[in-house]
Design an enzyme around this catalytic site. Sequence first.
Site: not given
Length: 486
Positions: A329-330, A250-251, A359
Site C-alpha cells: 500500500n504505502d 485488505d489487511g 505533518d
Amino acid sequence: MARRQLIAQSSLGRGDSNVSLSQTEEDNIRMESEGWSNGKSEREHLQQSGVESMDHHLVEFSETLRRQEQTDVEQPKEFLQQPEKGLLTPDQNGIFNRKHRIYSEEVLQRQPSKFDLGTSAESHTGKSLFTLSWGNANKNTRHKHDVVSFESGNITTAVRSSKQITLEWDSLPQSVIILTKPNSTSVRETCKDMVRWLKEEKKVNIFVEIRVKEELLEESQYFNFVQTWEKDEVLLLHTKVDLVITLGGDGTVLWAASMFKGPVPPVVPFSLGSLGFMTPFQSELFKERLQKVMAGPFSITLRHRLLCRIIRDESKDDRPIEEPILVLNDVSIDRGMSSFLTNLECYCDNSFVTCVQGDGLILSTTSGSTAYSLAAGGSMVHPEVPGILFTPICPHSLSFRPLILPEYVVLRVQVPYNSRGNAWASFDGKDRKQLNAGDALLCSMAPWPVPAACEVDSTHDFLRSVCEGLHWNLRKQQSFDGIREI
C-alpha cells in the site's frame, strides 16, 4: 505487432511437506534479497538487484516513452524474444527500428532465477507452471501493443492496447496456502469448509499458519492432513505453493504480501472484511470461484510493491544496515509524538524536489491510492497504472499538491540535520521505525508485484470497489421537468 509471450515458471522443486535448505543456501538467498555490493549507486542497488533476481514476472520495456539511462540498469538482451522477420534487432536503447517506426516493445518474459539449484523444466515435477499472456480471459481476442511512429516529424500513437493480463495453468495447481483474518468466527467457519472441499474435491496439498492448524485440530482430528511451515522457512515458501487464498479484508491481503520477500504466487482474495478494495471474491461462492481459478484461464491484476531501505547517518558509503522492506500500500513518514512540523528533504533520482513541512509525507503505490493517500487528498489511481504517489500530509502550504511520479524513479526522503525533531516511518501501517537527523529512506518500485486474481477484469473490479466501497459520485438524480421550448 504480433503478441509475444513466455512461460513463467519457478526454478525450484518442492518437497512433500517441508522446506529445507542448507546454511550456505540461506546465506546466498539473504545476499540475493539484499543485492548490495561495494561501489554501486543508489539506483543500481535498488533496481539492478531486483531486475537480476526476477522470477516469472512482467518487465515492461518502454524506452521510447521514458528514456531511462542505459547505464543505470542493464537489461539482459539474451532474454528478449527474437524480433519478427523484417525487423531490426534492438539498438542500445532497446528500440526496434523499421522504416522510421519505433516499437515500444512490452515483453512477457522469464529470467533464470538465482535460486536455481540445477533443476530443469523437464525434470520439474513439484511446482505448477503457468503462462502469462495479454488479453481478457473471457474474450478470444489478440491485443496489439503500443506503436509509436514519427512519420514526417510528427509523433503519433497509432495503436493503444489492452494491458489486461491473463494467467493460464500449464499444469494444475497442486498446493495452496490459506491465510485468514484472526479472531473471526465467520472466517473460521469458511476456512474449515474450504479446507475440506479443497482436500476432497481438488486433492491438493493445503498449507495454513500454525494458529489456523491448531484451530482446525481443535475442531476435529480430520484436519490432521493440513501442513504448516517454520518461521525460518518463509524465504522459500513461494517454491512450495502454487496459489495463495486469503480470507478477510485488505489487511489480510497486505499480510499475505508481506510474507513473500520476493516472488509471490497468484493470490485469490475473498472478502470477509469491511471495505475490500483488493478482495473482489465473495466468500459464499468460494467453490465456484476457486473452480474457475484452478481450471483457468483467469484475469489477474499486477499490484506493484515498493522496495524501501533505510540509510542511517552512521552507515558508510550510504549502504543500508537494515533489511529491506516491501510494501503493497504505502510508506508514511510523519512527526510521531513531536509537536514540531516535520522537515523532510525529498529527492527524485538525486534531483532535489522539495522540502516537506507539515505533518508528513506518504509514498504510495497505485493499489494504495484508495488508502491513506486518499484520506490525505491524493487521487484514486487504477492499480495497473505503474507509478508512485507523492502525497503530503497536512502541508503548511496552500500550493503543495500531490504528485504521481513514474515507476522507474528512485525517491530519497531525508531528515536534515537542522530538523527540530525526529520523524517516524510506517510500512503498510506497521513496522514503525524512527528516522533521526541525517537518516534517509530510499524508495523505488520493487520487481516482485502481487498477482491478484480478478473476478471479471482489472478495470471492472477497480471501478466496482470504488463505487461500492466509497459510494463514489453517489447523489440523488436531478428531477426531469420535461423539455423546455426555446
